[in-house]
Design a protein around this motif. Structure first.
Motif, PDB file in Angstrom:
ATOM      1  N   VAL A  46       0.019   0.655 -15.593  1.00  0.00           N
ATOM      2  CA  VAL A  46       0.544  -0.402 -14.722  1.00  0.00           C
ATOM      3  C   VAL A  46       2.067  -0.387 -14.720  1.00  0.00           C
ATOM      4  O   VAL A  46       2.714  -0.556 -13.679  1.00  0.00           O
ATOM      5  CB  VAL A  46       0.003  -1.772 -15.155  1.00  0.00           C
ATOM      6  N   ARG A  47       2.655  -0.185 -15.864  1.00  0.00           N
ATOM      7  CA  ARG A  47       4.110  -0.150 -15.946  1.00  0.00           C
ATOM      8  C   ARG A  47       4.686   1.074 -15.246  1.00  0.00           C
ATOM      9  O   ARG A  47       5.809   1.049 -14.750  1.00  0.00           O
ATOM     10  CB  ARG A  47       4.556  -0.195 -17.406  1.00  0.00           C
ATOM     11  N   ALA A  48       3.928   2.136 -15.188  1.00  0.00           N
ATOM     12  CA  ALA A  48       4.415   3.352 -14.534  1.00  0.00           C
ATOM     13  C   ALA A  48       4.159   3.360 -13.033  1.00  0.00           C
ATOM     14  O   ALA A  48       4.957   3.886 -12.264  1.00  0.00           O
ATOM     15  CB  ALA A  48       3.767   4.587 -15.171  1.00  0.00           C
ATOM     16  N   GLY A  49       3.023   2.773 -12.603  1.00  0.00           N
ATOM     17  CA  GLY A  49       2.655   2.895 -11.196  1.00  0.00           C
ATOM     18  C   GLY A  49       2.262   1.615 -10.509  1.00  0.00           C
ATOM     19  O   GLY A  49       1.841   1.648  -9.347  1.00  0.00           O
ATOM     20  N   ALA A  97       0.829  -1.201   0.000  1.00  0.00           N
ATOM     21  CA  ALA A  97       0.000   0.000   0.000  1.00  0.00           C
ATOM     22  C   ALA A  97       0.865   1.253   0.000  1.00  0.00           C
ATOM     23  O   ALA A  97       0.593   2.218  -0.717  1.00  0.00           O
ATOM     24  CB  ALA A  97      -0.938  -0.011   1.216  1.00  0.00           C
ATOM     25  N   GLY A  98       1.941   1.232   0.805  1.00  0.00           N
ATOM     26  CA  GLY A  98       2.846   2.379   0.824  1.00  0.00           C
ATOM     27  C   GLY A  98       3.539   2.575  -0.505  1.00  0.00           C
ATOM     28  O   GLY A  98       3.706   3.711  -0.972  1.00  0.00           O
ATOM     29  N   GLU A  99       3.913   1.467  -1.144  1.00  0.00           N
ATOM     30  CA  GLU A  99       4.556   1.560  -2.450  1.00  0.00           C
ATOM     31  C   GLU A  99       3.589   2.140  -3.481  1.00  0.00           C
ATOM     32  O   GLU A  99       3.979   2.942  -4.344  1.00  0.00           O
ATOM     33  CB  GLU A  99       5.021   0.175  -2.890  1.00  0.00           C
ATOM     34  N   GLU A 100       2.324   1.738  -3.374  1.00  0.00           N
ATOM     35  CA  GLU A 100       1.334   2.271  -4.305  1.00  0.00           C
ATOM     36  C   GLU A 100       1.149   3.773  -4.121  1.00  0.00           C
ATOM     37  O   GLU A 100       1.055   4.522  -5.099  1.00  0.00           O
ATOM     38  CB  GLU A 100      -0.002   1.546  -4.108  1.00  0.00           C
ATOM     39  N   MET A 101       1.136   4.225  -2.873  1.00  0.00           N
ATOM     40  CA  MET A 101       0.990   5.658  -2.633  1.00  0.00           C
ATOM     41  C   MET A 101       2.216   6.416  -3.133  1.00  0.00           C
ATOM     42  O   MET A 101       2.094   7.526  -3.670  1.00  0.00           O
ATOM     43  CB  MET A 101       0.764   5.924  -1.132  1.00  0.00           C
ATOM     44  N   ARG A 102       3.412   5.823  -2.974  1.00  0.00           N
ATOM     45  CA  ARG A 102       4.612   6.484  -3.501  1.00  0.00           C
ATOM     46  C   ARG A 102       4.585   6.533  -5.028  1.00  0.00           C
ATOM     47  O   ARG A 102       5.087   7.481  -5.639  1.00  0.00           O
ATOM     48  CB  ARG A 102       5.866   5.751  -3.013  1.00  0.00           C
ATOM     49  N   ALA A 103       3.975   5.510  -5.641  1.00  0.00           N
ATOM     50  CA  ALA A 103       3.879   5.488  -7.098  1.00  0.00           C
ATOM     51  C   ALA A 103       3.058   6.656  -7.625  1.00  0.00           C
ATOM     52  O   ALA A 103       3.294   7.146  -8.737  1.00  0.00           O
ATOM     53  CB  ALA A 103       3.254   4.168  -7.560  1.00  0.00           C
ATOM     54  N   LEU A 104       2.112   7.123  -6.813  1.00  0.00           N
ATOM     55  CA  LEU A 104       1.270   8.232  -7.245  1.00  0.00           C
ATOM     56  C   LEU A 104       2.050   9.534  -7.381  1.00  0.00           C
ATOM     57  O   LEU A 104       1.546  10.494  -7.970  1.00  0.00           O
ATOM     58  CB  LEU A 104       0.100   8.426  -6.264  1.00  0.00           C
ATOM     59  N   ALA A 105       3.257   9.571  -6.848  1.00  0.00           N
ATOM     60  CA  ALA A 105       4.092  10.767  -6.973  1.00  0.00           C
ATOM     61  C   ALA A 105       5.001  10.716  -8.199  1.00  0.00           C
ATOM     62  O   ALA A 105       5.725  11.674  -8.466  1.00  0.00           O
ATOM     63  CB  ALA A 105       4.941  10.945  -5.710  1.00  0.00           C
ATOM     64  N   ARG A 106       4.969   9.621  -8.948  1.00  0.00           N
ATOM     65  CA  ARG A 106       5.859   9.489 -10.099  1.00  0.00           C
ATOM     66  C   ARG A 106       5.352  10.315 -11.282  1.00  0.00           C
ATOM     67  O   ARG A 106       4.202  10.150 -11.715  1.00  0.00           O
ATOM     68  CB  ARG A 106       5.973   8.022 -10.531  1.00  0.00           C
TER      69      ARG A 106
END
Length: 390
Positions: free
Chosen positions: A314-317, A189-198
């Motif tokens: 999916v590949r980006a986040g 879940a934390g990784e997913e939230m960090r992905a939203l900043a990419r």
């Protein structure tokens, strides 16, 4: 493909039919609730707005729940909204029904695509997403005309009850045949939230919103273009839309097989096809043969880019529910903007070709957003190199 993929497609078909069918029964709803047509149109806007705002919030709340219980909970919420609409005796209750259904649908899309990715693995995400989203295409081809026919013969409530029954049937299938799925760990879940900043993820979101905005700037005004510019008879309009829907289904089947390995090429080819089709329609809509050709190309390359758009996101986040739910929210924003901006063009006094030129301009912006994003993590993160060719 696992049978769960086809059950998810059935769910999407029922939900999308519910979303689309209000537009096909506007006179009946206006008469039933004694409101104006614009007020009935607000039911469509409220549904889309709840998808944009409520879906991601509900997805965030469900982030620690296993996929299967989350899906069943969202289907139950959607069923409640559908039953409210079927039994509504006034406009406020129908409005509440649309909002509840919109929130449930957006969150369901996110969880469904996350489960699909979990079931098939990174190498077949786009194909699985294409099959799941094929329910969306079939809703425009079969669901909307069916609902309109039922409204004309037996009244608008029959369509609401029928969709409710279909959702109930899908719930039974999900409960009996779908794996429980994993519960997102805190680390995930934390990784997913960090992905939203990419930035790469938001570049992918921007492309998706522009592509869908381009399509709906044109699609919203096709009927008057057929009648007033191309000179088709009113009896030909349903046939033309049926041809468009058939091209959409065909295009989705093709892109879902190609998008995993050729994500960039599918998007590039699709956007270029949209540009060619829209330019041809804007310049030559007075010729019926050219209009039909452009219509087929719009169906073949517009909405069917969804599998490639999903693969890129999916590949980006990653394939988490929040990433997918936000993607669905962005797509709906694009849909709302395209239809609204096309209407502004007409309100400004321009002719019916103006929304087509607007669609071409948005497609060009989508091409630029694609061309400017050349970083590898936009395309190959979360996937094996052998799975993706760009």
């Amino acid at each position: 493909m696992p049978v769960a993929i086809y059950l998810l497609s059935l769910c999407i078909f029922a939900m999308a039919t519910s979303e689309f069918m209000v537009a096909g029964m506007m006179p009946s709803l206006a008469a039933a609730f004694q409101v104006s047509l614009p007020e009935v149109g607000n039911l469509v806007s409220a549904y889309a707005a709840s998808v944009v705002v409520g879906g991601p919030v509900l997805t965030l709340w469900l982030r620690s729940v296993r996929r299967k219980p989350a899906l069943l909970s969202l289907l139950a919420l959607f069923l409640l909204g559908q039953l409210l609409g079927a039994s509504a005796d006034g406009y406020p209750l129908m409005l509440a029904s649309r909002i509840v259904c919109g929130v449930a649908q957006s969150a369901f899309f996110g969880v469904a695509l996350a489960l699909a990715g979990e079931l098939v693995g990174p190498g077949r995400i786009a194909r699985a997403a294409g099959l799941v989203l094929n329910g969306l295409m079939l809703a425009s081809v079969a669901g909307l005309p069916m609902a309109a026919l039922l409204d004309q013969r037996w009244g608008w409530r029959v369509s609401f009850w029928l969709v409710a029954g279909l959702v109930g049937l899908a719930m039974l299938g999900i409960a009996a045949l779908t794996p429980a799925g994993s519960a997102p760990a805190r680390q995930e879940a934390g990784e997913e939230m960090r992905a939203l900043a990419r930035p790469a993820l938001w570049a992918a979101y921007a492309s998706s919103g522009l592509i869908i905005g381009s399509v709906f700037a044109v699609f919203t005004y096709l009927a008057p273009i057929f009648l007033q510019v191309s000179g088709f008879s009113a009896a030909m309009v349903p046939i033309l839309f049926g041809a468009y829907g058939a091209a959409t289904v065909l295009g989705n089947l093709l892109t879902s097989r190609l998008a995993d390995r050729h994500t960039r090429r599918v998007l590039q080819g699709g956007i270029l096809t949209l540009l060619v089709a829209m330019t041809a329609l804007a310049l030559g809509a007075q010729w019926q043969a050219l209009t039909v050709t452009a219509l087929f190309l719009l169906g073949l390359a517009g909405l069917p880019m969804n599998p490639a758009m999903v693969a890129r996101v999916v590949r980006a986040g990653g394939s988490g529910a929040m990433v997918n739910s936000l993607h669905m929210a962005v797509i709906n924003l694009g849909l709302m903007f395209g239809a609204w901006a096309g209407g502004l063009c007409l309100d400004a006094g321009w002719d019916l070709r103006a929304p087509v030129w607007l669609g071409a301009a948005l497609a060009l912006l989508a091409w630029l957003s694609l061309s400017l994003d050349r970083r590898g993590d936009s395309w190959q993160a979360k996937a094996r190199p052998a799975d993706v060719s760009v």
